[in-house]
Design a protein around this motif. Structure first.
Motif, PDB file in Angstrom:
ATOM      1  N   ARG A   1     -35.766  58.267 -32.057  1.00 48.83           N
ATOM      2  CA  ARG A   1     -34.801  59.305 -32.770  1.00 48.83           C
ATOM      3  C   ARG A   1     -33.523  59.084 -32.478  1.00 48.83           C
ATOM      4  O   ARG A   1     -32.461  59.107 -33.367  1.00 48.83           O
ATOM      5  CB  ARG A   1     -35.184  60.612 -32.511  1.00 48.83           C
ATOM      6  N   ALA A   2     -33.365  58.731 -30.992  1.00 54.51           N
ATOM      7  CA  ALA A   2     -31.875  58.553 -30.803  1.00 54.51           C
ATOM      8  C   ALA A   2     -31.247  57.270 -31.349  1.00 54.51           C
ATOM      9  O   ALA A   2     -30.177  57.120 -31.866  1.00 54.51           O
ATOM     10  CB  ALA A   2     -31.683  58.430 -29.169  1.00 54.51           C
ATOM     11  N   ALA A   3     -32.332  56.240 -31.509  1.00 54.43           N
ATOM     12  CA  ALA A   3     -31.817  54.831 -32.147  1.00 54.43           C
ATOM     13  C   ALA A   3     -31.482  54.849 -33.336  1.00 54.43           C
ATOM     14  O   ALA A   3     -30.811  54.188 -34.016  1.00 54.43           O
ATOM     15  CB  ALA A   3     -32.919  53.964 -31.715  1.00 54.43           C
ATOM     16  N   LEU A   4     -32.365  56.038 -34.343  1.00 54.66           N
ATOM     17  CA  LEU A   4     -32.227  55.913 -35.620  1.00 54.66           C
ATOM     18  C   LEU A   4     -31.157  57.052 -36.214  1.00 54.66           C
ATOM     19  O   LEU A   4     -30.869  56.999 -37.176  1.00 54.66           O
ATOM     20  CB  LEU A   4     -33.560  56.051 -36.222  1.00 54.66           C
ATOM     21  N   ASP A   5     -30.686  57.689 -35.389  1.00 52.17           N
ATOM     22  CA  ASP A   5     -29.794  58.908 -35.667  1.00 52.17           C
ATOM     23  C   ASP A   5     -28.731  58.462 -36.528  1.00 52.17           C
ATOM     24  O   ASP A   5     -28.195  57.440 -36.375  1.00 52.17           O
ATOM     25  CB  ASP A   5     -29.245  59.412 -34.405  1.00 52.17           C
ATOM     26  N   PRO A   6     -28.308  59.327 -37.543  1.00 50.72           N
ATOM     27  CA  PRO A   6     -28.931  60.630 -38.052  1.00 50.72           C
ATOM     28  C   PRO A   6     -30.047  60.590 -38.888  1.00 50.72           C
ATOM     29  O   PRO A   6     -30.208  61.668 -39.441  1.00 50.72           O
ATOM     30  CB  PRO A   6     -27.442  61.054 -38.899  1.00 50.72           C
ATOM     31  N   VAL A   7     -30.770  59.466 -39.214  1.00 50.52           N
ATOM     32  CA  VAL A   7     -31.897  59.527 -39.842  1.00 50.52           C
ATOM     33  C   VAL A   7     -32.962  60.442 -39.594  1.00 50.52           C
ATOM     34  O   VAL A   7     -33.377  60.091 -38.391  1.00 50.52           O
ATOM     35  CB  VAL A   7     -32.502  58.050 -40.432  1.00 50.52           C
ATOM     36  N   PRO A   8     -33.349  61.309 -40.160  1.00 51.23           N
ATOM     37  CA  PRO A   8     -34.754  62.022 -39.656  1.00 51.23           C
ATOM     38  C   PRO A   8     -35.791  61.345 -39.341  1.00 51.23           C
ATOM     39  O   PRO A   8     -36.433  60.590 -40.085  1.00 51.23           O
ATOM     40  CB  PRO A   8     -34.946  63.289 -40.763  1.00 51.23           C
ATOM     41  N   VAL A   9     -36.401  61.734 -38.228  1.00 53.19           N
ATOM     42  CA  VAL A   9     -37.632  60.989 -37.738  1.00 53.19           C
ATOM     43  C   VAL A   9     -38.836  62.217 -37.675  1.00 53.19           C
ATOM     44  O   VAL A   9     -38.729  62.984 -36.726  1.00 53.19           O
ATOM     45  CB  VAL A   9     -37.675  60.247 -36.542  1.00 53.19           C
ATOM     46  N   VAL A  10     -39.762  61.937 -38.556  1.00 52.01           N
ATOM     47  CA  VAL A  10     -41.005  63.038 -38.271  1.00 52.01           C
ATOM     48  C   VAL A  10     -42.276  62.220 -38.189  1.00 52.01           C
ATOM     49  O   VAL A  10     -42.230  61.270 -38.442  1.00 52.01           O
ATOM     50  CB  VAL A  10     -41.098  63.954 -39.583  1.00 52.01           C
ATOM     51  N   THR A  11     -43.268  63.063 -37.703  1.00 49.07           N
ATOM     52  CA  THR A  11     -44.578  62.420 -37.630  1.00 49.07           C
ATOM     53  C   THR A  11     -45.325  62.527 -38.880  1.00 49.07           C
ATOM     54  O   THR A  11     -45.042  63.415 -39.479  1.00 49.07           O
ATOM     55  CB  THR A  11     -45.348  63.002 -36.739  1.00 49.07           C
ATOM     56  N   LEU A  12     -46.416  61.842 -39.131  1.00 48.57           N
ATOM     57  CA  LEU A  12     -47.285  61.785 -40.342  1.00 48.57           C
ATOM     58  C   LEU A  12     -47.815  63.321 -40.537  1.00 48.57           C
ATOM     59  O   LEU A  12     -48.054  63.589 -41.648  1.00 48.57           O
ATOM     60  CB  LEU A  12     -48.319  60.819 -40.111  1.00 48.57           C
ATOM     61  N   GLU A  13     -48.079  63.966 -39.460  1.00 45.34           N
ATOM     62  CA  GLU A  13     -48.546  65.425 -39.545  1.00 45.34           C
ATOM     63  C   GLU A  13     -47.994  66.385 -40.655  1.00 45.34           C
ATOM     64  O   GLU A  13     -48.403  67.270 -40.943  1.00 45.34           O
ATOM     65  CB  GLU A  13     -48.766  65.958 -38.135  1.00 45.34           C
ATOM     66  N   ALA A  14     -46.407  65.959 -40.347  1.00 42.45           N
ATOM     67  CA  ALA A  14     -45.542  66.795 -41.455  1.00 42.45           C
ATOM     68  C   ALA A  14     -46.013  66.642 -42.834  1.00 42.45           C
ATOM     69  O   ALA A  14     -45.684  67.567 -43.508  1.00 42.45           O
ATOM     70  CB  ALA A  14     -44.141  66.509 -41.238  1.00 42.45           C
ATOM     71  N   TYR A  15     -46.713  65.765 -43.188  1.00 42.41           N
ATOM     72  CA  TYR A  15     -47.212  65.457 -44.473  1.00 42.41           C
ATOM     73  C   TYR A  15     -48.809  65.775 -44.606  1.00 42.41           C
ATOM     74  O   TYR A  15     -49.280  65.171 -45.772  1.00 42.41           O
ATOM     75  CB  TYR A  15     -46.679  64.189 -45.240  1.00 42.41           C
TER      76      TYR A  15
END
Length: 421
Positions: free
Chosen positions: A348-362
């Motif tokens: 998440r820190a490396a990709l900020d500000p792109v949101p990072v979620v796990t598959l369970e969110a879907y």
């Protein structure tokens, strides 16, 4: 192979997907109901289970990976032994899901990869792009009485592709979005990404192996603990260490990260030999974290190494995104790495500000994803549909993935479907 009344009405065709990944620690088995096919397919997870590989089998596998003495003989026996274990996993998953084997349309078994060579090796006199997965499908078919689709990678390689990655077909069917461009990042032993452009067709999908996933973390932890641990549970070891930025910079200079897609890699590049070199480079003995009498400074350097290889996985993913992908609206993470809080935090820190979620969110169980991803091409391939994604593998054309092993010599038909292989 006829299903009892009402079964297909509720769940469509019931299929089983089997998978053992780069870490070679367990067999995942997913029981999946599939309605429709291809772009219109809808999947429902009916049951999922994980069967750890017996320690003696895992030891033999790693001896084969390391090309130990009598490797071909070991490989020959392991092919059958793993076939038995894959069959056990399928039977157990069906029993626990309350699904009789007579209801199952097809089993899709990825098997266990023991070698993946997407390009010719100039150091070998006779060398060609090739791949080898074991877990004999004839054994699975005999023990279950169900048709088996296996050997999924070979047809793509025959069509000029690299035989990987194969999960993008599942990603496109289940996770494409009309307005959001998504990166679906799986972090297994090796990490791979599927890029799904907003509103894109399957021809627009791109995917490739980003580099190391859990393989380096697992390997370093295994060596440092003397085998008492084989992975960093909940990222606790990495969380206690500090990143060695100098070593990390050297790791990020890895030429693989600078190669343009399509590309694939494996344990051959990010396996135990590299882990041993990292221990040597940092002056750490094997078992450094297993010795209670070890000096505090030695233990801390060992924890720092775990933190550093964890950061390498996270930052290598972010780096290849920047080099090779268009802008992304969202990253969806699955695989064992999604359950490592330290790794996920670094990503998440490396990709900020792109949101990072796990598959369970879907609504998809990330533990079951890869097994589900082989139930789908087994189902669609048995109906005669191509299931590779040439834009991700480099193949010349779309092809049907998997070879069929029917237990009776008869190809079953799903209710209401006339597709043939």
């Amino acid at each position: 192979m006829a299903s009892p009344a009402g079964t297909t009405a509720r769940h469509g065709d019931i299929c089983v997907g089997l998978m053992s990944g780069t870490s070679a620690d367990a067999i995942d088995a997913a029981v999946v109901g599939i309605t429709g096919a291809g772009a219109t397919a809808r999947l429902e997870l009916l049951g999922f289970g994980t069967m750890p590989l017996p320690p003696e089998v895992r030891r033999e596998l790693f001896l084969v990976f390391d090309q130990a003495e009598r490797a071909v003989e070991r490989l020959c026996s392991l092919n059958v032994v793993l076939g038995e274990l894959f069959a056990d996993a399928a039977r157990t998953a069906c029993r626990q899901a309350g699904v009789p084997l007579a209801q199952v349309f097809v089993i899709g078994s990825h098997g266990q990869t023991v070698w993946h060579q997407p390009e010719r090796d100039s150091t070998v006199p006779i060398s060609t792009p090739s791949t080898l997965q074991i877990g004999e499908p004839a054994v699975i078919a005999e023990r279950t009485g169900v048709p088996v689709m296996a050997n999924f990678r070979a047809a793509d390689i025959a069509a000029g592709g690299q035989g990987a990655p194969l999960v993008p077909y599942f990603d496109w069917v289940t996770l494409r979005h009309p307005e959001r461009s998504r990166a679906v990042q799986n972090i297994g032993g090796i990490a791979n990404v599927t890029y799904l452009p907003a509103g894109g067709d399957i021809e627009d999908v791109r995917a490739f192996d980003t580099g190391p996933g859990n393989a380096l973390i697992d390997g370093v932890v295994t060596l440092l603990t003397g085998g008492t641990a084989t992975f960093d549970a909940d990222g606790r070891l990495a969380a206690q260490g500090s990143i060695d930025e100098g070593l990390l910079a050297r790791l990020l200079a890895d030429p693989y990260l600078n190669r343009p897609p399509p590309k694939t890699t494996g344990r051959e590049r990010y396996g135990l030999p590299l882990c041993r070199r990292l221990l040597e480079e940092t002056g750490l003995p094997e078992g450094a974290l297993a010795d209670p009498a070890a000096p505090f400074s030695l233990r801390q350097r060992a924890l720092d190494l775990v933190a550093t290889v964890t950061a390498f996985t996270a930052r290598s993913i972010a780096e290849v995104y920047r080099r090779w992908l268009p802008p992304i609206d969202e990253v969806i993470v699955s695989g064992g790495g999604s359950r490592n809080p330290a790794l996920l935090s670094m990503l998440r820190a490396a990709l900020d500000p792109v949101p990072v979620v796990t598959l369970e969110a879907y609504g998809i169980d990330s533990k079951a994803k890869e097994a589900m991803a082989f139930a789908l091409p087994a189902h669609d391939g048995l109906l005669g549909l191509p299931t590779n994604v040439p834009g991700t593998t480099g193949a010349r054309r779309q092809v049907i993935l998997g070879t069929l092993t029917p237990p009776t010599g008869i190809v079953p038909r799903s209710q209401g479907k006339e597709g043939q292989v």
